[in-house]
Scaffold this motif. Structure first.
Motif, PDB file in Angstrom:
ATOM      1  N   ILE A  19       0.843  -1.203   0.000  1.00 17.41           N
ATOM      2  CA  ILE A  19       0.000   0.000   0.000  1.00 17.41           C
ATOM      3  C   ILE A  19       0.877   1.251   0.000  1.00 17.41           C
ATOM      4  CG2 ILE A  19      -1.662   1.324   1.353  1.00 17.41           C
ATOM      5  CD1 ILE A  19      -2.807  -1.353   2.325  1.00 17.41           C
ATOM      6  N   GLY A  20       1.928   1.239   0.819  1.00 18.92           N
ATOM      7  CA  GLY A  20       2.845   2.391   0.860  1.00 18.92           C
ATOM      8  C   GLY A  20       3.513   2.637  -0.473  1.00 18.92           C
ATOM      9  N   ALA A  21       3.958   1.569  -1.139  1.00 17.76           N
ATOM     10  CA  ALA A  21       4.583   1.712  -2.453  1.00 17.76           C
ATOM     11  C   ALA A  21       3.601   2.258  -3.469  1.00 17.76           C
ATOM     12  CB  ALA A  21       5.136   0.365  -2.911  1.00 17.76           C
ATOM     13  N   ALA A  22       2.333   1.796  -3.384  1.00 13.85           N
ATOM     14  CA  ALA A  22       1.317   2.283  -4.320  1.00 13.85           C
ATOM     15  C   ALA A  22       1.039   3.762  -4.109  1.00 13.85           C
ATOM     16  CB  ALA A  22       0.039   1.464  -4.152  1.00 13.85           C
ATOM     17  N   LEU A  23       0.943   4.168  -2.836  1.00 10.47           N
ATOM     18  CA  LEU A  23       0.718   5.588  -2.548  1.00 10.47           C
ATOM     19  C   LEU A  23       1.898   6.438  -3.012  1.00 10.47           C
ATOM     20  CD1 LEU A  23      -0.866   5.324   1.025  1.00 10.47           C
ATOM     21  CD2 LEU A  23      -2.038   5.939  -1.099  1.00 10.47           C
ATOM     22  N   ASP A  24       3.125   5.933  -2.795  1.00  6.58           N
ATOM     23  CA  ASP A  24       4.309   6.666  -3.229  1.00  6.58           C
ATOM     24  C   ASP A  24       4.321   6.816  -4.743  1.00  6.58           C
ATOM     25  OD1 ASP A  24       6.961   7.823  -2.503  1.00  6.58           O
ATOM     26  OD2 ASP A  24       7.667   6.215  -3.814  1.00  6.58           O
ATOM     27  N   SER A  25       3.962   5.735  -5.450  1.00  7.27           N
ATOM     28  CA  SER A  25       3.912   5.792  -6.912  1.00  7.27           C
ATOM     29  C   SER A  25       2.834   6.755  -7.383  1.00  7.27           C
ATOM     30  CB  SER A  25       3.665   4.389  -7.465  1.00  7.27           C
ATOM     31  OG  SER A  25       3.544   4.419  -8.864  1.00  7.27           O
ATOM     32  N   MET A  26       1.688   6.748  -6.695  1.00  7.80           N
ATOM     33  CA  MET A  26       0.606   7.669  -7.065  1.00  7.80           C
ATOM     34  C   MET A  26       1.035   9.116  -6.868  1.00  7.80           C
ATOM     35  SD  MET A  26      -3.209   7.959  -5.395  1.00  7.80           S
ATOM     36  CE  MET A  26      -3.458   6.194  -5.572  1.00  7.80           C
TER      37      MET A  26
END
Length: 282
Positions: A19-26
């Motif tokens: 989830i953290g990686a997805a938010l960072d990518s977003m």
């Protein structure tokens, strides 16, 4: 039960990372101007092949922008100034005591063109932008600004190499002489005053190194306090009250009788502390 709990914790942590990686990518995709933050490692003291420079301790001054790399030994009270590089990556490099390597100077060793370490003695002054490469410099020598001492050369004690001179590979400079030119050649023998000036140069640079070492050791809090104090003393009028200067009318550290806003009677212990501090300064 413990095994089940550990599996749940591992699964939850994995999901949280995703989830953290997805938010960072977003967030990165929403940036107008992309920016990548990179951490630049310090290059002041650098190890090579597991070998770290050996410094004598707090008596050395290594400027923040200088680099001391690899198999390097530096004696007490020696200094490496701003932008200078001392590199013992392919051979050994030794610097004695009370020796200075000037701003943007380069001290290196050699192995490919000959197995030459570098040895620099005590009380040596190496000028700014000089190059000292795979050679031997004995005690009490001055290497002028932008001078070059090349592979296998040696400079004997009580000698001066003039600025911008080039001591070619394998050249031997005898004791007590001034050399200059490209290639460098003997100009004349040194006078007694010039020989005395060699140790004076090393001593003067040492005192300056102490000053820079103290200034560079200050943290940001000390710098802010000094700047505030400087500004205060610049703007303060002589008639203004200075709490650091004892008032001759003060009574037992309790302030001046009859003067408002200048009393510690509500906190007597503070007045006693002030009196003790004042007496210690006196």
């Amino acid at each position: 039960m413990a095994s089940m709990s550990s599996r749940i914790a591992v699964a939850a942590s994995g999901a949280a990372r995703k989830i953290g990686a997805a938010l960072d990518s977003m967030g990165a995709g929403m940036e107008v101007a992309k920016y990548t933050e990179r951490l630049v490692p310090s290059s002041r003291i650098v190890s090579v092949n597991g070998v770290s420079p050996a410094l004598s301790g707090a008596n050395n001054f290594i400027a923040p922008s200088a680099s001391v790399i690899g198999n390097v030994t530096i004696g007490e009270h020696s200094s490496v100034w701003y932008g200078a590089t001392v590199r013992g990556d392919v051979n050994t490099l030794k610097i004695g005591s009370k020796t200075s390597v000037g701003d943007r100077a380069v001290v290196h060793v050699a192995k490919i063109q000959g197995d030459h370490p570098t040895y620099i003695g005590d009380n040596v002054t190496i000028g700014a932008c000089a190059i000292v490469h795979a050679c031997t410099i004995e005690d009490l020598v001055v290497i002028g600004e932008s001078a070059q001492i090349m592979d296998g050369a040696s400079v004997s004690t009580n000698s001066i190499i003039a600025p911008a001179s080039i001591v070619t590979p394998g050249t031997k400079v005898p004791s007590g002489e001034l050399w200059s030119g490209s290639p460098a050649k003997k100009v004349r023998s040194l006078t007694a005053d010039e020989i005395a000036s060699i140790s004076e140069s090393a001593h003067d640079t040492l005192e300056l190194a102490y000053l820079h070492a103290v200034e560079n050791s200050k943290d940001y809090k000390q710098l802010i306090e000094e700047d505030e104090d400087r500004l205060d003393r610049k703007l303060r009028k002589k008639a203004w009250f200075d709490p650091n200067i004892p008032d001759p009318d003060d009574v037992l550290g309790q302030g001046v009788p009859g003067r408002i806003f200048n009393s510690t009677l509500t906190n007597p212990e503070e007045g006693l502390k002030f009196k003790a501090k004042r007496d210690a300064k006196a």
